[in-house]
Design a protein around this motif. Sequence first.
Motif, PDB file in Angstrom:
ATOM      1  N   ASP A   1       0.846  -1.192   0.000  1.00 13.10           N
ATOM      2  CA  ASP A   1       0.000   0.000   0.000  1.00 13.10           C
ATOM      3  C   ASP A   1       0.880   1.240   0.000  1.00 13.10           C
ATOM      4  O   ASP A   1       2.104   1.157  -0.012  1.00 13.10           O
ATOM      5  N   TRP A   2       0.263   2.408   0.010  1.00 17.32           N
ATOM      6  CA  TRP A   2       0.997   3.665   0.054  1.00 17.32           C
ATOM      7  C   TRP A   2       1.456   3.957   1.479  1.00 17.32           C
ATOM      8  O   TRP A   2       0.692   3.800   2.428  1.00 17.32           O
TER       9      TRP A   2
ATOM     10  N   ARG B   1       7.126   3.520  -7.354  1.00 22.10           N
ATOM     11  CA  ARG B   1       5.913   4.296  -7.614  1.00 22.10           C
ATOM     12  C   ARG B   1       5.727   5.291  -6.469  1.00 22.10           C
ATOM     13  O   ARG B   1       5.787   4.921  -5.296  1.00 22.10           O
TER      14      ARG B   1
ATOM     15  N   GLY C   1       4.123   9.450  -5.077  1.00 22.06           N
ATOM     16  CA  GLY C   1       3.245  10.598  -5.238  1.00 22.06           C
ATOM     17  C   GLY C   1       3.480  11.567  -4.096  1.00 22.06           C
ATOM     18  O   GLY C   1       4.004  11.189  -3.036  1.00 22.06           O
TER      19      GLY C   1
ATOM     20  N   TRP D   1       1.643  14.537  -1.651  1.00 21.71           N
ATOM     21  CA  TRP D   1       0.423  15.195  -1.175  1.00 21.71           C
ATOM     22  C   TRP D   1       0.787  16.102  -0.007  1.00 21.71           C
ATOM     23  O   TRP D   1       1.344  15.646   0.988  1.00 21.71           O
TER      24      TRP D   1
ATOM     25  N   ASN E   1       4.558   3.361  -3.126  1.00 21.68           N
ATOM     26  CA  ASN E   1       3.925   2.034  -3.147  1.00 21.68           C
ATOM     27  C   ASN E   1       4.936   1.091  -3.785  1.00 21.68           C
ATOM     28  O   ASN E   1       5.159   1.132  -4.989  1.00 21.68           O
TER      29      ASN E   1
ATOM     30  N   LYS F   1       1.170  -2.083  -6.980  1.00 19.56           N
ATOM     31  CA  LYS F   1      -0.148  -2.652  -7.254  1.00 19.56           C
ATOM     32  C   LYS F   1      -1.275  -2.003  -6.458  1.00 19.56           C
ATOM     33  O   LYS F   1      -2.434  -2.411  -6.592  1.00 19.56           O
TER      34      LYS F   1
ATOM     35  N   ARG G   1      -4.049   0.869  -5.115  1.00 23.51           N
ATOM     36  CA  ARG G   1      -4.973   1.757  -5.823  1.00 23.51           C
ATOM     37  C   ARG G   1      -4.242   3.017  -6.268  1.00 23.51           C
ATOM     38  O   ARG G   1      -3.139   3.310  -5.800  1.00 23.51           O
ATOM     39  N   SER G   2      -4.856   3.785  -7.140  1.00 18.94           N
ATOM     40  CA  SER G   2      -4.204   4.994  -7.634  1.00 18.94           C
ATOM     41  C   SER G   2      -3.926   5.954  -6.484  1.00 18.94           C
ATOM     42  O   SER G   2      -4.629   5.954  -5.463  1.00 18.94           O
ATOM     43  N   PHE G   3      -2.895   6.782  -6.666  1.00 20.86           N
ATOM     44  CA  PHE G   3      -2.557   7.751  -5.625  1.00 20.86           C
ATOM     45  C   PHE G   3      -3.696   8.744  -5.434  1.00 20.86           C
ATOM     46  O   PHE G   3      -3.972   9.178  -4.310  1.00 20.86           O
ATOM     47  N   GLU G   4      -4.376   9.083  -6.514  1.00 22.74           N
ATOM     48  CA  GLU G   4      -5.506  10.007  -6.421  1.00 22.74           C
ATOM     49  C   GLU G   4      -6.621   9.411  -5.569  1.00 22.74           C
ATOM     50  O   GLU G   4      -7.239  10.111  -4.747  1.00 22.74           O
ATOM     51  N   ALA G   5      -6.877   8.126  -5.740  1.00 24.89           N
ATOM     52  CA  ALA G   5      -7.907   7.471  -4.924  1.00 24.89           C
ATOM     53  C   ALA G   5      -7.472   7.401  -3.464  1.00 24.89           C
ATOM     54  O   ALA G   5      -8.287   7.582  -2.550  1.00 24.89           O
TER      55      ALA G   5
END
Length: 447
Positions: free
Chosen positions: A97-98, A200, A202, A204, A211, A215, A217-221
């Motif tokens: 996960d992130w 991967r 992002g 914020w 991540n 695998k 979910r998207s960073f935006e989600a």
Amino acid sequence: MDQGEPGGLRRLGRKRAHLTFRPPVRAVARAGRHTSHAPPGAERTFMNSVIPIMPVLSESEQQALFAPVEVADGLPGRVYSNPEYWALERERLFKEDWFAIGCASDVPAVGDVMPVGIAGWELVLVRGLDDRVRVFHNICRHRGTKLVTKPDNLRMIQCGWHCWTYDLEGRLQRMPILNGPNTSGHDCFERESLGLVEARSGVWHDTVFVNLDGKARSFEAFTASLARLFEPYHLEGYDLTHPARHDEVVLDINWKLYHEGGLEGYHIPFVHPALELPDRYHIDNDPEAFTSLTGSLIKYKRLGAWVGLPDDTFDMNPAAAAAVSEGRRIPYTICFVTPTVIFAAWPEAIITTLLRPISPTRTGVRRNMYFIGDSAISAEAAPARQKYVDIWLGITGEDADYSTGVQRLSAQREEIGMQTRFSPYWEEAVKLFQQGVARRAYGASAA
């Protein structure tokens, strides 16, 4: 008997004997609770037979954790120090996960690099020529050497062992004397396929997330619910490039204990007498990401007053300013994002607390404080910014003896079968956090 075979079984040509086998299961019985330390749902193969392994929390422990808060028990002591639980957390809470590893402001200029060792992974933040912050595994593609050992500003990233050289976007540029003197490569070594391994990532609100298995979910989600939670505080108004900060403090605690200490206000009047006793929190709980507390303050002491400066030394966020003008309680939100970051929106600052789990029993802690407008950079506000840093560093120190004491006694608590309990009024969020960890990392459930 061939002692080289498992269990002393004799080798029979290309076939193996098949015996009924009961595997040794390391387990403890504490207060009538049986617990195996193997990953939930895992299986072991022995002599072509599949052997199921018990979950890491026994059925009775799961039932106790997911019971109503008035009668629930907390996580057992072993989860705060046992390497097998740490391994599960690394795989399921970190890798899959992130999770936060640092800040974009840690590498403010093009060419800035910052190594990060977290939960057993060696990573490096790099600000490229395109001003983008990337995260790479901090490992040379040649022989696996660690590349960046300290924060620096570089034109190229060069391995100190054999001088393989990469640009700031991770592309391999040089392999000096690879095929002998006066050579710079080899036909079997394709530069295009030997760049640094990028994680991967992002960003914020200045916080860099990764991540590692690629695998999730998207960073935006992932950040959408965070954005909604903090929308009333207008994060866009904060200066993200000039945070006040304190250096990392390393505590002898499991990372979970730091979250648990902040997720309740029960201890505040006893440990932090300078702080205002909070009212009962409103809890937002996303089982896959965070547990947050929203409360309000009556007698909030303006930051300038701490150092004898005017009350308007620091601007308040819009939600706090509106509450003051209307005579209402001043709102704040603290969001505990599992496993490595805590965001707190206070009236005059956003505080980001970054956790750097080092081992099952050691965690680094550092904070960034973000202010609004001129108060973030003005020389006049510098004493108040430093005071703010000192206040929060002091709060960490006030908690340290208690959290490290809990860590030291976790093994003894496990040994004697002692369970912990939750205050129904103050500590429901701690219970929700523990349930989230148990579900995601240990495969526990309420059923």
